[in-house]
Design a protein around this motif. Structure first.
Motif, PDB file in Angstrom:
ATOM      1  N   GLU A 357     -30.325   8.209  10.360  1.00 32.07           N
ATOM      2  CA  GLU A 357     -31.474   7.969  10.807  1.00 32.07           C
ATOM      3  C   GLU A 357     -31.928   6.746  11.663  1.00 32.07           C
ATOM      4  O   GLU A 357     -32.787   6.549  12.620  1.00 32.07           O
ATOM      5  N   ARG A 398     -36.498  10.725  11.938  1.00 34.07           N
ATOM      6  CA  ARG A 398     -36.078  11.174  10.441  1.00 34.07           C
ATOM      7  C   ARG A 398     -36.121  12.728  10.762  1.00 34.07           C
ATOM      8  O   ARG A 398     -35.245  13.292   9.754  1.00 34.07           O
ATOM      9  N   ILE A 399     -36.801  13.442  11.669  1.00 34.68           N
ATOM     10  CA  ILE A 399     -36.697  14.836  11.727  1.00 34.68           C
ATOM     11  C   ILE A 399     -35.429  15.113  11.964  1.00 34.68           C
ATOM     12  O   ILE A 399     -34.833  16.109  11.480  1.00 34.68           O
ATOM     13  N   GLU A 402     -33.098  14.797   9.268  1.00 37.19           N
ATOM     14  CA  GLU A 402     -33.212  16.095   8.293  1.00 37.19           C
ATOM     15  C   GLU A 402     -32.595  17.322   8.606  1.00 37.19           C
ATOM     16  O   GLU A 402     -32.069  18.030   7.984  1.00 37.19           O
ATOM     17  N   ALA A 405     -29.110  17.474   8.372  1.00 36.83           N
ATOM     18  CA  ALA A 405     -28.575  17.526   7.095  1.00 36.83           C
ATOM     19  C   ALA A 405     -28.763  19.046   6.625  1.00 36.83           C
ATOM     20  O   ALA A 405     -27.884  19.545   5.724  1.00 36.83           O
ATOM     21  N   GLN A 406     -29.900  19.904   6.878  1.00 33.00           N
ATOM     22  CA  GLN A 406     -30.259  21.106   6.485  1.00 33.00           C
ATOM     23  C   GLN A 406     -29.521  22.054   7.423  1.00 33.00           C
ATOM     24  O   GLN A 406     -29.175  23.147   6.522  1.00 33.00           O
ATOM     25  N   VAL A 454     -39.508  22.448  11.180  1.00 33.30           N
ATOM     26  CA  VAL A 454     -38.801  21.623  10.199  1.00 33.30           C
ATOM     27  C   VAL A 454     -39.066  22.303   8.979  1.00 33.30           C
ATOM     28  O   VAL A 454     -38.084  22.592   7.917  1.00 33.30           O
ATOM     29  N   LYS A 457     -36.925  26.795   7.624  1.00 32.80           N
ATOM     30  CA  LYS A 457     -35.692  26.324   8.000  1.00 32.80           C
ATOM     31  C   LYS A 457     -34.587  27.674   8.358  1.00 32.80           C
ATOM     32  O   LYS A 457     -33.801  27.516   9.304  1.00 32.80           O
TER      33      LYS A 457
END
Length: 464
Positions: A357, A398-399, A402, A405-406, A454, A457
């Motif tokens: 990040e 951050r987004i 994230e 990662a997802q 976000v 998913k």
């Protein structure tokens, strides 16, 4: 730009830091490799040929800066550079591009690069010649036999000057107007060279691709390659076209080719991307069907990387001192899955880290070409000023982390999709609804534009 001889490893790293965030180890390795070229060229002649470059293998996920490091490095060194995908090559005997084509592409690029540099050096003289050609069209010179400018005036000559003198005065007057740009919008007809030649590409076993290039040249020459055509353009457009044409006449094409060949052999950089795609996974999966040529491609690649001679249309190129940088994510296979001989030709292994990040925050703020600066520059052309708060950029970082990662980790490329979604509404509204003023991008604006992407998913799988 820093001259190549002054590039110390630390200077190279500092220059790379302006565009690439993190990856210190990779930057150190390429900086040392580049400086070693200069060290080799300045070492004693009796040992110079024995010093071979230490090729580099970059290992890391997509979007962490592998290609960008190599591209910026070549720019710093002013060296011929070509990027190729290992997956597009096929073993000799299969239909497709043979591995030698990467050296031919590198040589073509080097020839173009050297010719452009030479043309830049003679641009002043070329501009003078182009100016004379434009004047010849506007005010044709008087012919020797008296037929021409001023000869049809029934003997009227107010200053008892000859036609040549009058012609010269008029030309000088027009030369002044030409320099001042007063004639830039005037339309004139010029003759330009047309280099139309049939396009041909031959795929096949060794040497066939080169034969295709030679056939293309032969057919091009047969079809009156350098015939001229007339075009009606403004004086300003004519100046650009004619300067380029005159500059090409002023350079020595033979010495340009020789310099390019030397530059390729001493400074050339070949970046082989997706080298992991030609490695056979040790698990035994995927060893049938179209994958049978993977090891064949590695064996074809080996002599090029080791050092061999390649025939190009410009001449023979020795690959002994070309720097090869291999790159791959190595998700399915490992570097040890490459054939041992090829592994040995990439002695320097550099592992690039996944981006965090904090890295995303730095990528959005520090580089000269940061995405935030690009969007600011684009909207500035419409009279709209964009300001980002630090909190907004932190939220974007951050987004990005994230979603990586997802969904799937695509590194810094994720920022392009995030920024595209963030500015989608604004770019559509400008200039119809918003044509001036200042807009501040804050966390509330970021949340409003990206909230849905976000949280859902399943939707992120398709959009990001």
């Amino acid at each position: 730009m820093i001259e190549e001889k002054n590039l110390t490893p630390q200077q190279i790293v500092r220059e790379l830091d302006k565009y690439i965030i993190g990856q210190k180890e990779a930057k150190r390795s390429v900086a040392i490799a580049l400086r070693n070229r200069w060290r080799r060229l300045n070492s004693d002649e009796d040992i110079r040929e024995e010093i071979i470059p230490n090729n580099i293998l970059m290992i890391g996920p997509t979007g962490v800066g592998k290609t960008e490091i190599a591209r910026r490095l070549a720019k710093l060194a002013m060296a011929p550079f070509v990027k190729v995908e290992a997956s597009k090559f096929t073993e000799v005997g299969y239909v497709g591009r043979d591995v030698e084509s990467m050296i031919r592409d590198l040589t073509d690029f080097a020839v173009t690069m050297v010719k452009d540099e030479m043309q830049e050096r003679v641009k002043g003289k070329a501009a003078e010649h182009a100016e004379e050609r434009i004047l010849d069209i506007l005010i044709p010179p008087v012919k020797k036999n008296g037929v021409g400018f001023g000869s049809n005036k029934a003997g009227f000559n107010p200053e008892n000057a000859s036609d040549e003198e009058l012609n010269e005065r008029t030309r000088e007057k027009f030369r002044g107007k030409l320099k001042n740009g007063e004639l830039d919008e005037r339309k004139i007809e010029i003759e330009v060279k047309t280099n139309k030649s049939p396009m041909m590409q031959v795929f096949g076993p060794g040497g066939m691709e080169e034969m295709g290039i030679n056939l293309q040249d032969m057919l091009g020459n047969m079809g009156k390659k350098n015939q001229k055509s007339k075009r009606k353009v403004t004086v300003s457009e004519a100046r650009e076209i004619l300067i380029e044409e005159e500059a090409e006449k002023l350079i020595d094409h033979e010495s340009a080719v020789q310099e390019a060949l030397e530059r390729v052999q001493k400074q050339g950089i070949v970046f082989i991307d997706e080298i992991d795609k030609i490695a056979e996974p040790s698990t035994g999966a995927g060893k049938s069907g179209p994958d049978v040529s993977r090891q064949g491609v590695q064996r074809d690649l080996l002599p090029i990387v080791e050092g061999s001679t390649v025939n190009t249309k410009h001449g023979i190129v020795k690959t002994d001192h070309i720097l090869f940088i291999g790159s791959g994510a190595f998700h399915v296979s490992k570097p040890s899955d490459l054939i041992p001989e090829l592994q040995g030709r990439f002695p320097i292994r550099v592992e690039l880290n996944s981006l965090t990040e904090n890295d995303f925050f730095d990528i959005l703020t520090k580089p000269k070409n940061a995405l935030t600066k690009q969007y600011q520059a684009m909207l500035k052309t419409e009279g709209v000023t964009i300001d980002f708060t630090d909190e907004a950029i932190r939220e974007l970082a951050r987004i990005a982390a994230e979603v990586n990662a997802q969904v799937e980790n695509i590194g810094a490329r994720r920022l392009h999709t995030i920024m595209s979604s963030l500015f989608d509404e604004l770019l559509f509204a400008v200039p119809d609804d918003i044509n001036s003023g200042e807009i501040t991008i804050d966390p509330a604006y970021v949340e409003k534009q990206l909230k849905g992407l976000v949280t859902d998913k399943d939707l992120s799988h398709y959009i990001l």
